[in-house]
Design a protein around this motif. Structure first.
Motif, PDB file in Angstrom:
ATOM      1  N   ALA A 241       2.223  -8.152  -8.175  1.00  0.00           N
ATOM      2  CA  ALA A 241       3.137  -9.220  -7.760  1.00  0.00           C
ATOM      3  C   ALA A 241       4.570  -8.874  -8.123  1.00  0.00           C
ATOM      4  O   ALA A 241       5.501  -9.106  -7.339  1.00  0.00           O
ATOM      5  CB  ALA A 241       2.725 -10.539  -8.415  1.00  0.00           C
ATOM      6  N   SER A 242       4.758  -8.303  -9.304  1.00  0.00           N
ATOM      7  CA  SER A 242       6.094  -7.920  -9.747  1.00  0.00           C
ATOM      8  C   SER A 242       6.699  -6.880  -8.813  1.00  0.00           C
ATOM      9  O   SER A 242       7.862  -6.984  -8.406  1.00  0.00           O
ATOM     10  CB  SER A 242       6.030  -7.376 -11.177  1.00  0.00           C
ATOM     11  OG  SER A 242       7.262  -6.807 -11.560  1.00  0.00           O
ATOM     12  N   ARG A 243       5.926  -5.872  -8.473  1.00  0.00           N
ATOM     13  CA  ARG A 243       6.418  -4.820  -7.585  1.00  0.00           C
ATOM     14  C   ARG A 243       6.759  -5.381  -6.206  1.00  0.00           C
ATOM     15  O   ARG A 243       7.756  -4.997  -5.595  1.00  0.00           O
ATOM     16  CB  ARG A 243       5.373  -3.710  -7.462  1.00  0.00           C
ATOM     17  CG  ARG A 243       5.239  -2.843  -8.699  1.00  0.00           C
ATOM     18  CD  ARG A 243       4.058  -1.898  -8.583  1.00  0.00           C
ATOM     19  NE  ARG A 243       3.994  -0.950  -9.689  1.00  0.00           N
ATOM     20  CZ  ARG A 243       2.941  -0.179  -9.961  1.00  0.00           C
ATOM     21  NH1 ARG A 243       1.869  -0.241  -9.186  1.00  0.00           N
ATOM     22  NH2 ARG A 243       2.965   0.653 -10.982  1.00  0.00           N
TER      23      ARG A 243
ATOM     24  N   GLU B 139       2.805   5.624  -7.868  1.00  0.00           N
ATOM     25  CA  GLU B 139       4.116   4.996  -7.701  1.00  0.00           C
ATOM     26  C   GLU B 139       4.811   5.451  -6.426  1.00  0.00           C
ATOM     27  O   GLU B 139       5.532   4.684  -5.780  1.00  0.00           O
ATOM     28  CB  GLU B 139       5.011   5.293  -8.907  1.00  0.00           C
ATOM     29  CG  GLU B 139       4.581   4.616 -10.195  1.00  0.00           C
ATOM     30  CD  GLU B 139       3.617   5.444 -11.018  1.00  0.00           C
ATOM     31  OE1 GLU B 139       3.487   5.172 -12.219  1.00  0.00           O
ATOM     32  OE2 GLU B 139       2.995   6.374 -10.456  1.00  0.00           O
ATOM     33  N   ASP B 140       4.582   6.704  -6.042  1.00  0.00           N
ATOM     34  CA  ASP B 140       5.163   7.211  -4.799  1.00  0.00           C
ATOM     35  C   ASP B 140       4.598   6.472  -3.595  1.00  0.00           C
ATOM     36  O   ASP B 140       5.328   6.104  -2.673  1.00  0.00           O
ATOM     37  CB  ASP B 140       4.868   8.712  -4.644  1.00  0.00           C
ATOM     38  CG  ASP B 140       5.648   9.574  -5.618  1.00  0.00           C
ATOM     39  OD1 ASP B 140       6.863   9.345  -5.749  1.00  0.00           O
ATOM     40  OD2 ASP B 140       5.050  10.455  -6.241  1.00  0.00           O
ATOM     41  N   ILE B 141       3.299   6.261  -3.604  1.00  0.00           N
ATOM     42  CA  ILE B 141       2.649   5.573  -2.488  1.00  0.00           C
ATOM     43  C   ILE B 141       3.098   4.123  -2.428  1.00  0.00           C
ATOM     44  O   ILE B 141       3.396   3.591  -1.349  1.00  0.00           O
ATOM     45  CB  ILE B 141       1.116   5.680  -2.616  1.00  0.00           C
ATOM     46  CG1 ILE B 141       0.695   7.151  -2.523  1.00  0.00           C
ATOM     47  CG2 ILE B 141       0.426   4.845  -1.546  1.00  0.00           C
ATOM     48  CD1 ILE B 141      -0.769   7.394  -2.760  1.00  0.00           C
ATOM     49  N   VAL B 142       3.181   3.476  -3.588  1.00  0.00           N
ATOM     50  CA  VAL B 142       3.652   2.087  -3.633  1.00  0.00           C
ATOM     51  C   VAL B 142       5.057   1.994  -3.054  1.00  0.00           C
ATOM     52  O   VAL B 142       5.359   1.108  -2.255  1.00  0.00           O
ATOM     53  CB  VAL B 142       3.628   1.557  -5.087  1.00  0.00           C
ATOM     54  CG1 VAL B 142       4.391   0.227  -5.186  1.00  0.00           C
ATOM     55  CG2 VAL B 142       2.193   1.364  -5.555  1.00  0.00           C
ATOM     56  N   ALA B 143       5.926   2.933  -3.431  1.00  0.00           N
ATOM     57  CA  ALA B 143       7.317   2.894  -2.972  1.00  0.00           C
ATOM     58  C   ALA B 143       7.415   3.059  -1.466  1.00  0.00           C
ATOM     59  O   ALA B 143       8.119   2.312  -0.788  1.00  0.00           O
ATOM     60  CB  ALA B 143       8.132   3.973  -3.683  1.00  0.00           C
ATOM     61  N   LEU B 144       6.692   4.031  -0.916  1.00  0.00           N
ATOM     62  CA  LEU B 144       6.839   4.267   0.524  1.00  0.00           C
ATOM     63  C   LEU B 144       6.143   3.186   1.340  1.00  0.00           C
ATOM     64  O   LEU B 144       6.607   2.824   2.426  1.00  0.00           O
ATOM     65  CB  LEU B 144       6.356   5.667   0.902  1.00  0.00           C
ATOM     66  CG  LEU B 144       4.878   6.037   0.819  1.00  0.00           C
ATOM     67  CD1 LEU B 144       4.136   5.646   2.088  1.00  0.00           C
ATOM     68  CD2 LEU B 144       4.733   7.549   0.608  1.00  0.00           C
TER      69      LEU B 144
END
Length: 519
Positions: free
Chosen positions: A274-276, A379-384
């Motif tokens: 949720a934060s992300r 984290e890379d996958i979450v970002a993209l």
């Protein structure tokens, strides 16, 4: 869900979509609000304040659509103490299975004199009239005393008694300007519950702002003195210094249940996700040392700390990363990973409701990233993925960018964008450095008057090949928006972030809000 009135059950009321969105630059479109609402419901939030229906057609539509899709949480709409506001809120909530009208009016001497320009007797009558009207439209009515922490106690008691008599089921006493300290804020609830004759007929609620950094402490003090609802936001998002942070409150109650034996229905393993999501949607990056969800919240660099952690994690960790949904990065994805593995990874990371088009776009960008970056972290996958999801309906879309930079210049950018589904011819622009050239190219391709107020870059992971996440803030005619973009190339991330903000600004141009939106 049926909200419990058990003595030690605390109701979690999330106002990220209403009070949180009032933070300058934090505007969200309908699709983004629906994604956040779904996440809040999955997390177990009891009440989702979806917006201020009379503020704009956009807010009205958001409350209506959230009410249509949310089934387990109560959906609340905010309204001032005016029949028009209340009627508009009721109309927006017509499809909600569990609906609440949240109406408010200022009660402090300062606000009554200068903001409302009303006598106390007129304010007291407005309390009765507004709550009565709201109760005739819905069963669940919350009444708030704006600037309650600076209100004279005798008058506040009269207002609370009147609101409950008129049918309010929840009484909220906000620390609207973050002025209170824990001892006096807790005593305020204790006094109200003891002095107001019908106080047992309603649930008392805390709503604290963080101007002095005391929002969470004040909220917990209120609960310790009889309040049984906490109003908060993800990441502490909100006006000025923000609101009490949901994640800090919930984990404080869970970690220190020995001194605060108050239960709630939050599934804490959803907190990090949720934060992300909120950070990505709003473009407000979470500070590294932020409690619970900051990048350093579970990091240990001191040799003494590391030694203790190796022997027993409890020496320096009072909660586990897994308890808030933080999974350690794994290097299981790479350029040879297929679509099925990518879908499985998305599900593991909490992206279960993505459409096929969004998945295909994200998978294409993942393969491009894997070709350029040796190790692909979660984290890379979450970002993209967060950079891709929810932008299918943007009017302006990034297509391609080429930049010439260096000390010998001249620095220039060649940009290709799409506007309203039509690809425009490439635009060449020069600038005082590569970033300036990129932004000049966007302005040339899509002319606008917005001014850049903020530009910041941070790395998603460690290493020189880390993806960059760029946040920009644009201002136009007093309206501000934040945009975010991610890419292994910082300049591409810059273009994506700026175009993201530009799209949000185009949406916000249609929104007009009335005065006095606080509570």
């Amino acid at each position: 869900m049926t909200i419990s009135r058990e003595a030690n059950r605390v109701i979690i009321f999330d106002t990220t979509l209403r009070d949180g969105e009032q933070s300058p630059g934090a505007s969200m479109n309908l699709e983004e609000k629906l994604r956040i609402a779904a996440t809040l419901e999955e997390m177990g939030v009891d009440v989702i304040e979806a917006g201020f229906p009379i503020a704009s057609n956009g807010d009205f539509e958001s409350v209506r659509e959230i009410g249509r899709v949310v089934k387990n949480s109560t959906v609340a709409g905010l309204a001032r103490a005016a029949r028009m506001d209340i009627d508009r809120a009721a109309e927006a909530l017509q499809y909600a299975e569990r609906k609440r009208i949240h109406t408010f009016i200022s009660t402090s001497p300062l606000h009554m004199k200068y903001k409302l320009q009303m006598e106390p007797s007129a304010v007291l009558q407005a309390v009765t009239d507004s709550v009565t009207h709201a109760r005739n439209l819905v069963e669940d009515v919350e009444w708030s005393a704006e600037d309650g922490s600076r209100t004279e106690i005798d008058f506040l008691c009269r207002c609370v008694e009147a609101a409950i008599k008129a049918g309010a089921t929840t009484i909220n006493i906000p620390d609207t300007v973050g002025y209170a300290v824990p001892e006096e804020y807790g005593a305020l609830f204790r006094t109200l519950i003891e002095r107001v004759p019908n106080s047992d007929k309603a649930i008392f609620s805390v709503h604290c702002h963080n101007d002095l950094g005391l929002a969470v402490a004040n909220s917990l003090s209120g609960v310790a003195n009889g309040a049984r609802q906490i109003e908060c936001t993800i990441n502490g998002l909100g006006e000025r210094a923000g609101n009490a942070a949901l994640e800090e409150i919930v984990m404080a109650l869970r970690t220190r249940s020995d001194v605060m034996p108050y239960a709630n229905g939050i599934r804490t393993e959803h907190i990090t996700r949720a934060s992300r999501l909120v950070s990505t949607v709003t473009g407000f990056a979470v500070q590294p040392n932020k409690a619970i969800v900051g990048a350093n919240a579970f990091a240990h660099e001191s040799g003494i700390h590391q030694d203790g952690m190796l022997k027993n994690a409890q020496t320096y960790e009072i909660m586990t990363p897994e308890s808030v949904g933080l999974n350690r990065s794994t290097l299981v994805m790479g350029k040879h990973s297929g679509r099925a593995a990518f879908r499985a990874k998305l599900k593991e990371l909490g992206y279960e409701d993505m459409g096929d088009n969004a998945i295909n776009d994200a998978f294409r960008r993942f393969k491009d990233l894997a070709d350029r970056k040796k190790d692909v972290f979660d984290e890379d996958i979450v970002a993209l993925v967060d950079d891709e999801v929810g932008r299918q309906h943007d009017r302006v879309k990034f297509l391609a960018l080429q930049v010439v930079a260096g000390s010998r210049g001249p620095q220039h950018a060649v940009l290709e964008i799409e506007v309203d589904g039509k690809a425009l011819p490439p635009v060449v622009s020069f600038g005082n450095g590569p970033v300036d050239a990129v932004l000049n190219a966007i302005r040339s391709a899509f002319p606008h008057e917005a001014r850049l107020q903020l530009y910041q870059v941070h790395a998603v992971t460690a290493g020189t090949d880390a993806q960059a996440e760029v946040t920009v803030r644009l201002e136009e005619n007093g309206k501000t928006v934040n945009g975010q973009g991610a890419d292994a190339d910082t300049l591409v991330a810059t273009a994506r972030a700026y175009i993201h903000a530009l799209n949000k600004l185009l949406v916000k141009r249609q929104k007009t809000a009335p005065a006095a939106m606080s509570a």
